[in-house]
Design a protein around this motif. Sequence first.
Motif, PDB file in Angstrom:
ATOM      1  N   LEU A   1      48.033 146.053 -61.341  1.00  0.00           N
ATOM      2  CA  LEU A   1      47.176 145.981 -59.327  1.00  0.00           C
ATOM      3  C   LEU A   1      46.407 144.837 -60.025  1.00  0.00           C
ATOM      4  CD1 LEU A   1      46.209 149.684 -59.661  1.00  0.00           C
ATOM      5  CD2 LEU A   1      48.378 148.242 -58.488  1.00  0.00           C
ATOM      6  N   GLY A   2      47.026 143.404 -58.749  1.00  0.00           N
ATOM      7  CA  GLY A   2      45.924 142.554 -58.355  1.00  0.00           C
ATOM      8  C   GLY A   2      46.468 142.068 -57.375  1.00  0.00           C
ATOM      9  N   TYR A   3      46.249 140.519 -56.711  1.00  0.00           N
ATOM     10  CA  TYR A   3      47.331 140.465 -55.390  1.00  0.00           C
ATOM     11  C   TYR A   3      47.969 140.256 -55.188  1.00  0.00           C
ATOM     12  CZ  TYR A   3      42.476 137.021 -55.920  1.00  0.00           C
ATOM     13  OH  TYR A   3      41.562 136.689 -56.279  1.00  0.00           O
ATOM     14  N   GLY A   4      49.639 140.612 -55.846  1.00  0.00           N
ATOM     15  CA  GLY A   4      50.820 141.218 -55.540  1.00  0.00           C
ATOM     16  C   GLY A   4      50.490 142.232 -55.440  1.00  0.00           C
ATOM     17  N   SER A   5      49.658 143.275 -55.920  1.00  0.00           N
ATOM     18  CA  SER A   5      50.081 144.954 -55.356  1.00  0.00           C
ATOM     19  C   SER A   5      50.426 144.279 -53.813  1.00  0.00           C
ATOM     20  CB  SER A   5      49.982 145.894 -56.242  1.00  0.00           C
ATOM     21  OG  SER A   5      48.167 145.412 -56.429  1.00  0.00           O
TER      22      SER A   5
ATOM     23  N   SER B   1      45.175 143.105 -42.192  1.00  0.00           N
ATOM     24  CA  SER B   1      44.878 142.589 -43.685  1.00  0.00           C
ATOM     25  C   SER B   1      43.203 142.717 -43.800  1.00  0.00           C
ATOM     26  CB  SER B   1      45.675 141.523 -44.303  1.00  0.00           C
ATOM     27  OG  SER B   1      45.480 141.299 -45.258  1.00  0.00           O
ATOM     28  N   PHE B   2      42.643 141.653 -43.258  1.00  0.00           N
ATOM     29  CA  PHE B   2      41.124 141.049 -43.606  1.00  0.00           C
ATOM     30  C   PHE B   2      40.425 142.308 -43.952  1.00  0.00           C
ATOM     31  CE2 PHE B   2      36.849 139.513 -43.353  1.00  0.00           C
ATOM     32  CZ  PHE B   2      36.719 139.100 -43.920  1.00  0.00           C
ATOM     33  N   ASP B   3      40.665 143.561 -42.680  1.00  0.00           N
ATOM     34  CA  ASP B   3      39.561 144.175 -42.907  1.00  0.00           C
ATOM     35  C   ASP B   3      40.177 145.733 -43.934  1.00  0.00           C
ATOM     36  OD1 ASP B   3      40.747 145.453 -40.936  1.00  0.00           O
ATOM     37  OD2 ASP B   3      39.243 145.115 -39.327  1.00  0.00           O
ATOM     38  N   ASN B   4      41.330 145.600 -44.494  1.00  0.00           N
ATOM     39  CA  ASN B   4      41.608 146.607 -44.483  1.00  0.00           C
ATOM     40  C   ASN B   4      41.566 147.599 -45.935  1.00  0.00           C
ATOM     41  OD1 ASN B   4      43.474 148.233 -46.809  1.00  0.00           O
ATOM     42  ND2 ASN B   4      44.925 148.500 -43.968  1.00  0.00           N
ATOM     43  N   PHE B   5      41.208 148.346 -45.805  1.00  0.00           N
ATOM     44  CA  PHE B   5      39.890 149.314 -46.636  1.00  0.00           C
ATOM     45  C   PHE B   5      41.588 150.546 -47.491  1.00  0.00           C
ATOM     46  CE2 PHE B   5      37.423 152.908 -48.551  1.00  0.00           C
ATOM     47  CZ  PHE B   5      36.338 152.392 -48.914  1.00  0.00           C
ATOM     48  N   VAL B   6      41.724 151.479 -46.773  1.00  0.00           N
ATOM     49  CA  VAL B   6      42.249 152.373 -47.287  1.00  0.00           C
ATOM     50  C   VAL B   6      43.675 151.961 -48.816  1.00  0.00           C
ATOM     51  CG1 VAL B   6      44.240 154.558 -47.458  1.00  0.00           C
ATOM     52  CG2 VAL B   6      42.054 154.030 -45.477  1.00  0.00           C
ATOM     53  N   MET B   7      44.753 150.998 -48.335  1.00  0.00           N
ATOM     54  CA  MET B   7      45.485 150.287 -48.990  1.00  0.00           C
ATOM     55  C   MET B   7      45.020 149.342 -50.608  1.00  0.00           C
ATOM     56  SD  MET B   7      48.684 150.144 -49.905  1.00  0.00           S
ATOM     57  CE  MET B   7      49.476 150.411 -48.323  1.00  0.00           C
TER      58      MET B   7
ATOM     59  N   THR C   1      45.778 149.407 -54.292  1.00  0.00           N
ATOM     60  CA  THR C   1      45.850 148.556 -54.446  1.00  0.00           C
ATOM     61  C   THR C   1      44.990 147.467 -55.403  1.00  0.00           C
ATOM     62  OG1 THR C   1      46.362 147.351 -52.282  1.00  0.00           O
ATOM     63  CG2 THR C   1      48.382 149.173 -53.612  1.00  0.00           C
ATOM     64  N   ALA C   2      43.897 147.431 -55.334  1.00  0.00           N
ATOM     65  CA  ALA C   2      43.403 146.263 -56.706  1.00  0.00           C
ATOM     66  C   ALA C   2      43.733 146.268 -57.091  1.00  0.00           C
ATOM     67  CB  ALA C   2      41.849 145.750 -55.090  1.00  0.00           C
ATOM     68  N   GLY C   3      43.316 144.903 -58.342  1.00  0.00           N
ATOM     69  CA  GLY C   3      43.008 145.258 -59.455  1.00  0.00           C
ATOM     70  C   GLY C   3      41.765 144.832 -59.828  1.00  0.00           C
ATOM     71  N   VAL C   4      41.310 144.881 -60.862  1.00  0.00           N
ATOM     72  CA  VAL C   4      40.303 144.158 -61.927  1.00  0.00           C
ATOM     73  C   VAL C   4      40.333 142.462 -61.084  1.00  0.00           C
ATOM     74  CG1 VAL C   4      39.115 143.216 -64.000  1.00  0.00           C
ATOM     75  CG2 VAL C   4      40.331 145.617 -62.911  1.00  0.00           C
ATOM     76  N   GLY C   5      38.885 142.263 -60.615  1.00  0.00           N
ATOM     77  CA  GLY C   5      39.145 140.617 -60.671  1.00  0.00           C
ATOM     78  C   GLY C   5      38.974 140.222 -59.088  1.00  0.00           C
ATOM     79  N   THR C   6      39.788 141.497 -58.291  1.00  0.00           N
ATOM     80  CA  THR C   6      40.689 141.134 -57.160  1.00  0.00           C
ATOM     81  C   THR C   6      39.944 141.858 -55.804  1.00  0.00           C
ATOM     82  OG1 THR C   6      42.605 142.679 -57.431  1.00  0.00           O
ATOM     83  CG2 THR C   6      42.948 140.160 -57.821  1.00  0.00           C
ATOM     84  N   THR C   7      39.113 142.658 -55.983  1.00  0.00           N
ATOM     85  CA  THR C   7      37.906 143.389 -55.140  1.00  0.00           C
ATOM     86  C   THR C   7      38.041 142.376 -53.631  1.00  0.00           C
ATOM     87  OG1 THR C   7      36.333 144.906 -56.660  1.00  0.00           O
ATOM     88  CG2 THR C   7      36.004 144.818 -54.516  1.00  0.00           C
ATOM     89  N   PRO C   8      38.043 142.987 -52.574  1.00  0.00           N
ATOM     90  CA  PRO C   8      38.630 142.193 -51.199  1.00  0.00           C
ATOM     91  C   PRO C   8      36.940 143.115 -50.707  1.00  0.00           C
ATOM     92  CG  PRO C   8      39.211 144.146 -50.770  1.00  0.00           C
ATOM     93  CD  PRO C   8      39.353 144.390 -52.661  1.00  0.00           C
ATOM     94  N   LEU C   9      36.227 141.873 -50.142  1.00  0.00           N
ATOM     95  CA  LEU C   9      35.211 142.479 -49.190  1.00  0.00           C
ATOM     96  C   LEU C   9      34.933 143.527 -48.129  1.00  0.00           C
ATOM     97  CD1 LEU C   9      32.570 141.082 -48.365  1.00  0.00           C
ATOM     98  CD2 LEU C   9      34.208 139.361 -46.141  1.00  0.00           C
ATOM     99  N   PRO C  10      35.758 143.987 -47.818  1.00  0.00           N
ATOM    100  CA  PRO C  10      35.673 145.804 -47.663  1.00  0.00           C
ATOM    101  C   PRO C  10      35.195 147.209 -48.319  1.00  0.00           C
ATOM    102  CG  PRO C  10      37.768 144.773 -46.056  1.00  0.00           C
ATOM    103  CD  PRO C  10      37.685 143.503 -47.727  1.00  0.00           C
TER     104      PRO C  10
END
Length: 287
Positions: A150-154, A220-226, A230-239
């Motif tokens: 999991l990370g940027y690709g997923s 995409s910017f404010d997506n939370f559920v997906m 799918t976020a991995g370690v070190g790729t935590t998005p802003l929401p």
Amino acid sequence: MTSLSPGHSFRSSSAGVLASRIEMFVARALSPTILVLAYVFLFAPLVVLIAYSFNAGRSTVVWSGFSFKWYEAVFADRNLGRAFWVSVMVAVVSASASTIVGTLAALALGRRRFLGAAFFSTLLTAPLVLPEIVMAVGLLVFMVATGLGLGYGSMIAGHILVTIPFTTLIVRAATAALDHRLDEAAADLGANDWQVFTRVTMPLLAPSIMTAFLLAATLSFDNFVMSTFTAGVGTTPLPIHIYSMLKLGITPQINALGTLMVAFNVAIILVVMTRYLALTFNKKPDH
């Protein structure tokens, strides 16, 4: 043959006058009132958020004075900045890929007749009626089963899955509205298929493609559920980062961050409107 009595005609006339007065009341008084209430409902939370982003105290309900310190805290928070850039990068890449695929799919479905076109069209728009959490769990299971991390690709793959129906529908609607005689006229003048596509079709579709890209980037910017699945370690998005901050309590720092995001969106809208008005003004014929 039946005839109407004078009493019945009088009652009908009175009912008509009453209905007319009700319509005038709704049009003159009730509609503007509902419109104002709708605007208050839409923008009152933003006004409160912006006002308390300048609060000197930590409370979000008690005003303690004017201060910019929470904005300084936002820019000084490295984790917040890292989460912001993760969201920006994922939004740009996924929106670009979604727009390219959606545009090509819209052109194929809108201009070509082939077996199974209706099936592929339904398949592309299926994510619109599927719960996002179901798609997110499915993608997570797929990533685990295939051994992909999991990370940027997923996360980018998940956001493409969520946004591609919107880009396809927007560009397909614009494709259906195109005048095919323009392509035929370009071909009659000697242009080959590539020249017709790049010099006629694409310029006409450019506003719709840009609209599809901006919508996909916003989703995409404010997506939370997906992103949660799918976020991995070190790729935590802003929401997700904001949600983790909320667990510790709502502070004016979150209000300051929200105000900056609102200001950014307003700036983009103003730039687009200015550009649109400039193009519209330049297109007006001289008298």
